[in-house]
Each structure stands twice: as structure tokens, then as C-alpha cells.
Design a protein around this motif. Structure first.
Motif, mmCIF file in Angstrom:
data_model
loop_
_atom_site.group_PDB
_atom_site.id
_atom_site.type_symbol
_atom_site.label_atom_id
_atom_site.label_comp_id
_atom_site.label_asym_id
_atom_site.label_seq_id
_atom_site.Cartn_x
_atom_site.Cartn_y
_atom_site.Cartn_z
ATOM 1 N N TYR A 96 2.660 2.021 -3.285
ATOM 2 C CA TYR A 96 2.030 2.475 -4.152
ATOM 3 C C TYR A 96 1.296 4.050 -3.951
ATOM 4 O O TYR A 96 1.393 4.886 -5.034
ATOM 5 C CB TYR A 96 0.659 1.724 -4.431
ATOM 6 C CG TYR A 96 -0.140 1.903 -5.312
ATOM 7 C CD1 TYR A 96 0.008 1.624 -6.696
ATOM 8 C CD2 TYR A 96 -1.466 2.642 -5.221
ATOM 9 C CE1 TYR A 96 -0.756 2.060 -8.012
ATOM 10 C CE2 TYR A 96 -2.296 2.833 -6.286
ATOM 11 C CZ TYR A 96 -2.100 2.461 -7.457
ATOM 12 O OH TYR A 96 -2.916 2.864 -8.388
ATOM 13 N N LEU A 97 1.208 4.286 -2.972
ATOM 14 C CA LEU A 97 0.984 5.657 -2.514
ATOM 15 C C LEU A 97 2.119 6.736 -2.685
ATOM 16 O O LEU A 97 1.861 7.696 -3.289
ATOM 17 C CB LEU A 97 0.288 5.913 -0.917
ATOM 18 C CG LEU A 97 -0.910 5.141 -0.882
ATOM 19 C CD1 LEU A 97 -1.410 5.217 0.776
ATOM 20 C CD2 LEU A 97 -2.303 5.680 -1.542
ATOM 21 N N ILE A 98 3.021 6.354 -2.218
ATOM 22 C CA ILE A 98 4.558 7.189 -2.374
ATOM 23 C C ILE A 98 4.834 7.420 -3.846
ATOM 24 O O ILE A 98 5.451 8.233 -4.157
ATOM 25 C CB ILE A 98 5.542 7.185 -1.529
ATOM 26 C CG1 ILE A 98 5.975 5.692 -1.731
ATOM 27 C CG2 ILE A 98 4.906 7.089 -0.019
ATOM 28 C CD1 ILE A 98 7.558 5.443 -0.936
ATOM 29 N N SER A 99 4.497 6.479 -4.605
ATOM 30 C CA SER A 99 4.793 6.273 -6.043
ATOM 31 C C SER A 99 4.364 7.386 -6.829
ATOM 32 O O SER A 99 4.849 7.757 -8.031
ATOM 33 C CB SER A 99 4.659 5.057 -6.651
ATOM 34 O OG SER A 99 3.413 4.858 -6.978
ATOM 35 N N PHE A 100 3.245 8.186 -6.407
ATOM 36 C CA PHE A 100 2.737 9.127 -6.988
ATOM 37 C C PHE A 100 3.549 10.349 -6.894
ATOM 38 O O PHE A 100 3.106 11.249 -7.674
ATOM 39 C CB PHE A 100 1.187 9.290 -6.659
ATOM 40 C CG PHE A 100 0.184 8.448 -7.105
ATOM 41 C CD1 PHE A 100 -0.539 8.399 -8.263
ATOM 42 C CD2 PHE A 100 0.023 7.346 -6.279
ATOM 43 C CE1 PHE A 100 -1.130 7.172 -9.030
ATOM 44 C CE2 PHE A 100 -1.045 5.990 -6.817
ATOM 45 C CZ PHE A 100 -1.476 6.507 -8.081
ATOM 46 N N ILE A 156 0.975 -1.204 -0.022
ATOM 47 C CA ILE A 156 0.066 -0.096 -0.032
ATOM 48 C C ILE A 156 0.855 1.335 -0.081
ATOM 49 O O ILE A 156 0.695 2.206 -0.716
ATOM 50 C CB ILE A 156 -0.815 -0.020 1.282
ATOM 51 C CG1 ILE A 156 -2.054 -1.069 1.306
ATOM 52 C CG2 ILE A 156 -1.653 1.280 1.249
ATOM 53 C CD1 ILE A 156 -2.887 -1.228 0.029
ATOM 54 N N TRP A 157 1.747 1.453 0.854
ATOM 55 C CA TRP A 157 2.582 2.366 1.085
ATOM 56 C C TRP A 157 3.533 2.826 -0.311
ATOM 57 O O TRP A 157 3.542 4.023 -0.564
ATOM 58 C CB TRP A 157 3.722 2.150 2.235
ATOM 59 C CG TRP A 157 4.551 3.566 2.367
ATOM 60 C CD1 TRP A 157 5.866 3.564 2.206
ATOM 61 C CD2 TRP A 157 4.170 4.585 2.855
ATOM 62 N NE1 TRP A 157 6.388 4.731 2.625
ATOM 63 C CE2 TRP A 157 5.303 5.563 3.012
ATOM 64 C CE3 TRP A 157 2.897 5.362 3.260
ATOM 65 C CZ2 TRP A 157 5.351 6.843 3.388
ATOM 66 C CZ3 TRP A 157 2.993 6.591 3.580
ATOM 67 C CH2 TRP A 157 4.295 7.419 3.690
ATOM 68 N N SER A 201 3.404 3.758 -9.936
ATOM 69 C CA SER A 201 2.176 4.538 -10.256
ATOM 70 C C SER A 201 1.593 4.282 -11.535
ATOM 71 O O SER A 201 0.486 4.808 -11.673
ATOM 72 C CB SER A 201 2.293 6.042 -9.791
ATOM 73 O OG SER A 201 3.232 6.621 -10.793
#
Length: 298
Positions: free
Chosen positions: A79-83, A76-77, A214
Motif C-alpha cells: 500500500y505504501l509503495i503504491s503511492f 502495509i508495504w 493507492s
């Protein structure tokens, strides 16, 4: 400085040798010299106490099933910070041979389990107990995570640090921390080793790689989320079962530890929090710089 080095410019053995020396000199030696300078009973201070075989097996079980929870947190983390930008992993040389694997076990599993637990569960956890059990567990876990200075692994290492701190305090033994830390790192190294072997066999069959997480199609992300979610749910259930059995087995030591901590509690002067605050500010600045680097790499 070492972490920013070009991994292609140094050999695998050179990387592990430098890692070994740095762990002893920067993480292990300073707290040992501090305790000797203070003339305290090192063994008693760091909780170098025995645990039962059953408890040792339960700790190893929690580390194994806890890794399934960590996988979910990381998925989850990341994927989120990849934005924000491509996550920057910690530099690690490839583990492609049996020799690399053995050396990696020594330098990334055994040595960190000893020196990092000595610092964070032996010295830091004990010193913050004057502020109470919960504060000491959280502070030890948080500072443990910040030591790794890596945004991509921050939430999972906070989880790891808090769990280990609780187990050490509950069992009144740093051996619990050694076992959990060693098992967790051994699993990570083994997964890397097996993955490298499998990928080397499938290079010719591999499709185009996704450069940015992302960019992963939402269908692929959801499919992966379901997969790691199932693993995490099963792992969480088994982790809780091991934890409950561990708590039953350590009831007497937990009560004794609670009494000792309660007697040792004292009012903490604001100046005593300056070292932790300074460390958090300094490492926080490095993490902000890492965010800027991620944005620049998009």
C-alpha cells in the motif's frame, strides 16, 4: 534478462524449465564449486546435521504462522509503495492446473529451498560468523532478500531470511532452513493455485478491478488492515509459542554453536566486505531503477 522477458511469449512449462536450470547454474553450482575448490568438509560447513522430529514440526509450524506475519508486512508495504507507482511483481506464470501445481512445487518450492539455503545458510551464514552471530544472521538475511531483486517483496523476504538464518544457527542444522523455506513457498504456491481456481469460477460475477492499490478507498484499506491484522496477531502468538519450544529443544546445540563461533571470531579486514558491498550497490541500483519504472507507470 530472464526476469524481464514477456510472460505472454513463453509457455508455463518453458518458464519453469528455465527457472530450474537458472537456480542450479547460478545459485547452487557456484558455492558448491567454491567449497570444493577450498577443499573443505562440505557436510560440516553447511551444517548438514539431523534435527529431531519435534523440531521439524515446530519449524513447519513457524513457517505456517510466519506466513500470516508476512501477509501483514506485505499488505502495509504494498500500500505504501503504491503511492510511488504500481508495484512490479516478480514474473510468475499462472498455476491453473494440477500439472502446473506439481511443476511449480518442484521449481518454486523444492529447488529454491535446496539451492538458496545451500548458498545463504550453508555458505554465506557460515562465512560471516567470523564477525559474530548477530552480524552473520543479519548479513545472510539481507543478502538473501537482495538476491530476489524485487522492491515489492523486500521487507517480507528480509524478515524471512533473518528468521531462517537464526533457526539454522540455533539448531546447527541446515535442515531447519530447508523445511521453513519449502513450507513458506508451498503455502504461497497453494494460495495462488486456489485463488486462480476460485477466480475462474467468479469471472462473470467479479466487479471492476482496482488498477492501482493507492486508489483503494481508505475504508476498504482499513477493513483489509483489520482483517490481516487479526490474522497477524494470532499468527504472531502461535509463532512465538513454536519458537520458544524450538529454543528449549535446541539449547545444547545453541550453546555448542555459540562456543564454536566465539572461537572462530577474528578481525575482519575491510577488503573482505567488498563483495557484499559491491552486491548491495549493484542490486540497490536495480531497485532504484525499479522505482523510476513505477513512477513512469503512474
Amino acid at each position: 534478462i530472464f526476469g524481464s522477458a514477456d510472460m505472454d511469449s513463453i509457455s508455463t512449462n518453458e518458464f519453469y524449465l528455465k527457472t530450474f536450470i537458472l537456480q542450479i547454474s547460478i545459485i547452487g553450482l557456484p558455492p558448491l564449486l567454491y567449497l570444493l575448490y577450498k577443499r573443505v568438509d562440505v557436510s560440516s560447513t553447511i551444517r548438514l546435521n539431523k534435527i529431531k522430529l519435534k523440531e521439524a514440526l515446530l519449524v513447519i509450524g513457524m513457517a505456517i504462522f510466519g506466513y500470516g506475519i508476512v501477509l501483514f508486512i506485505n499488505y502495509i508495504w504494498m500500500y505504501l509503495i503504491s503511492f510511488v507507482g504500481p508495484p512490479i511483481p516478480q514474473p510468475t506464470p499462472p498455476v491453473k492446473s494440477g500439472g502446473n501445481y506439481i511443476v511449480a512445487l518442484i521449481c518454486i518450492a523444492i529447488m529454491p529451498a535446496v539451492v538458496e539455503e545451500f548458498l545463504f545458510r550453508g555458505v554465506v551464514l557460515r562465512s560471516y560468523e567470523k564477525m559474530g552471530k548477530k552480524v552473520s544472521v543479519i548479513m545472510s538475511g539481507l543478502l538473501f532478500a537482495l538476491l530476489h531483486m524485487n522492491l515489492a517483496s523486500l521487507p517480507s523476504i528480509i524478515f524471512l531470511g533473518i528468521i531462517i538464518s537464526y533457526l539454522v544457527q540455533r539448531s546447527d542444522s541446515i535442515i531447519s532452513g530447508f523445511l521453513y523455506h519449502f513450507t513458506n513457498n508451498t503455502i504461497a504456491i497453494t494460495i495462488v493455485y486456489i485463488s486462480n481456481m476460485v477466480l475462474s469460477k467468479l469471472d462473470d460475477l467479479a466487479g471492476p478491478a482496482i488498477d492501482d492499490i493507492s486508489d483503494m478507498p481508505i475504508e476498504t484499506f482499513l477493513a483489509g488492515l483489520i482483517g490481516v491484522g487479526i490474522i497477524a496477531l494470532f499468527s504472531l502468538g502461535m509463532f512465538i509459542l513454536c519458537l520458544k519450544a524450538f529454543k528449549r529443544s535446541t539449547e545444547d546445540r545453541a550453546l555448542r554453536s555459540h562456543i564454536n563461533i566465539s572461537l572462530a571470531r577474528e578481525n575482519v579486514r575491510p577488503i573482505e566486505m567488498l563483495p557484499a558491498a559491491a552486491a548491495m550497490v549493484a542490486i540497490g541500483a536495480l531497485l532504484v531503477f525499479e522505482v523510476f519504472m513505477m513512477v513512469a507507470m503512474r
